[in-house]
Design an enzyme around this catalytic site. Structure first.
Site, PDB file in Angstrom:
ATOM      1  N   GLU A 250       2.631  39.576  34.529  1.00  0.00           N
ATOM      2  CA  GLU A 250       3.029  40.897  33.849  1.00  0.00           C
ATOM      3  C   GLU A 250       1.711  41.685  33.749  1.00  0.00           C
ATOM      4  OE1 GLU A 250       5.851  39.372  31.167  1.00  0.00           O
ATOM      5  OE2 GLU A 250       7.387  38.968  32.608  1.00  0.00           O
TER       6      GLU A 250
ATOM      7  N   GLU B  15       3.729  30.151  37.497  1.00  0.00           N
ATOM      8  CA  GLU B  15       5.115  30.933  37.157  1.00  0.00           C
ATOM      9  C   GLU B  15       5.142  31.792  38.400  1.00  0.00           C
ATOM     10  OE1 GLU B  15       5.537  31.847  32.739  1.00  0.00           O
ATOM     11  OE2 GLU B  15       4.203  33.145  33.377  1.00  0.00           O
TER      12      GLU B  15
ATOM     13  N   ASN C  99       6.759  32.062  25.050  1.00  0.00           N
ATOM     14  CA  ASN C  99       6.144  33.376  25.247  1.00  0.00           C
ATOM     15  C   ASN C  99       7.014  34.522  24.991  1.00  0.00           C
ATOM     16  OD1 ASN C  99       4.818  35.789  26.244  1.00  0.00           O
ATOM     17  ND2 ASN C  99       4.987  35.230  28.359  1.00  0.00           N
TER      18      ASN C  99
ATOM     19  N   GLY D 251      10.161  32.074  28.399  1.00  0.00           N
ATOM     20  CA  GLY D 251      10.059  33.598  27.896  1.00  0.00           C
ATOM     21  C   GLY D 251      11.426  33.814  27.153  1.00  0.00           C
TER      22      GLY D 251
ATOM     23  N   HIS E 176      -1.253  36.262  33.213  1.00  0.00           N
ATOM     24  CA  HIS E 176       0.265  36.017  33.258  1.00  0.00           C
ATOM     25  C   HIS E 176       0.208  37.355  34.332  1.00  0.00           C
ATOM     26  CE1 HIS E 176       4.488  36.733  32.602  1.00  0.00           C
ATOM     27  NE2 HIS E 176       4.562  35.521  32.032  1.00  0.00           N
TER      28      HIS E 176
ATOM     29  N   GLY F  81      12.285  36.044  34.409  1.00  0.00           N
ATOM     30  CA  GLY F  81      13.310  36.891  34.011  1.00  0.00           C
ATOM     31  C   GLY F  81      14.718  36.991  34.734  1.00  0.00           C
TER      32      GLY F  81
ATOM     33  N   LYS G  77       6.601  37.450  24.557  1.00  0.00           N
ATOM     34  CA  LYS G  77       6.365  39.070  25.199  1.00  0.00           C
ATOM     35  C   LYS G  77       6.259  39.995  24.207  1.00  0.00           C
ATOM     36  CE  LYS G  77       7.875  36.773  29.473  1.00  0.00           C
ATOM     37  NZ  LYS G  77       8.551  36.987  30.808  1.00  0.00           N
TER      38      LYS G  77
ATOM     39  N   SER H  89      12.329  31.331  34.060  1.00  0.00           N
ATOM     40  CA  SER H  89      13.723  31.339  33.746  1.00  0.00           C
ATOM     41  C   SER H  89      14.031  29.639  33.247  1.00  0.00           C
ATOM     42  CB  SER H  89      14.686  31.584  34.695  1.00  0.00           C
ATOM     43  OG  SER H  89      14.416  33.092  35.244  1.00  0.00           O
TER      44      SER H  89
END
Ligand code: 13P
Length: 256
Positions: free
Chosen positions: A99, A169, A11, A235, A97, A175, A13, A214
């Site tokens: 985010e 997730e 991903n 990510g 997701h 992150g 992003k 992570s």
């Protein structure tokens, strides 16, 4: 029944530009990685899907969009439809997701519409769920995930499950540089598996469940050893070709 193929999503992003993304894909292709039991799926910013697809002459990887809209076409300024994703050779779409839930206020109802529409157009779907730190601290993890699953998959039937993968997730871990602990991953993946069995008691299809948050080249091996982990969503580490290829190689060799 699940087949034993493991899924590794990169991903990317909202990172990179045309030059750096092309370099990342070239570097990945130059490693000539090929594992029978591993599918690699790159999710670049949607504007680059077409140019990346052209590089993928030997089908070394698949492509995912990071989002989609739920209508086929029309006056929806700024949106991209499942048909358009199919049109540029994109096989997968990420939906839900955290985010997007956080920054664009995507609701379970919108996510459900996106899943229904993407399924209708035969896209493979990675449907993301996960609890926030606050929710975990208040003992609400299972309640939240069960609610996300039920509302996200409303009106999705057994047959449609074939094209759906669940991505777990935990929001606070994304992150952070440190994955969730193995016991928590194990417990939540087992819970999701059971929940899907309750929701689809007649189904012979068991959706795969992949973990994200992570994941890196150091923790991948331990994460993949967990029973109900069928792959990972990567990510930050997917922005570094060496780290990402290490992850792919580790997963490829685990299946030997
Ligand atoms: P990180 O690997 O950077 O934590 O991101 C995980 C993620 O959001 C994948 O979808």
């Amino acid at each position: 029944m699940k087949n034993k193929k493991k899924l590794i999503f990169a991903n990317l992003k909202m990172n990179l530009n045309s030059n750096s993304l092309n370099k990342l894909i070239d570097d990945f292709l130059a490693k000539e990685l090929s594992f029978e039991d591993v599918d690699v799926i790159f999710a670049p910013p949607v504007i680059y899907l077409n140019e990346i697809r052209k590089k993928n002459k030997n089908k070394n990887f698949m492509l995912a969009a990071q989002n989609v809209f739920y209508e086929d076409s029309g006056a929806y300024t700024g949106e991209i439809s499942p048909l358009m994703l199919r049109d540029v050779g994109c096989e997968w779409v990420m939906i839900g997701h955290s985010e997007r839930r956080i920054h664009t206020l995507e609701t379970n109802e919108m996510i459900n519409k996106k899943i229904i529409s993407s399924s209708k157009h035969n896209l493979n779907i990675i449907f993301c769920v996960g609890e926030s730190y606050e929710e975990r601290r208040n003992g609400k993890t299972y309640e939240v995930i069960s609610d996300q699953l039920k509302r996200g998959l409303r009106d999705i039937n057994e047959k449609q499950l074939r094209n759906i993968v669940i991505g777990y997730e935990p929001v606070w871990v994304i992150g952070s540089g440190e994955a969730a602990n193995l016991k928590d991953i194990d417990e939540v993946h087992t819970f999701i598996d059971k929940q899907l069995n309750i929701m689809y008691p007649e189904s012979s299809i068991e959706p795969k469940i992949v973990y994200g948050g992570s994941v890196n080249n150091n923790n991948i091996s331990d994460i993949m050893k967990i029973q109900n982990v069928d792959g990972v969503l990567v990510g930050n580490a997917s922005l570094d070709t060496n780290k990402f290829c290490d992850i792919v190689i580790t997963v490829g060799n685990l299946n030997d």
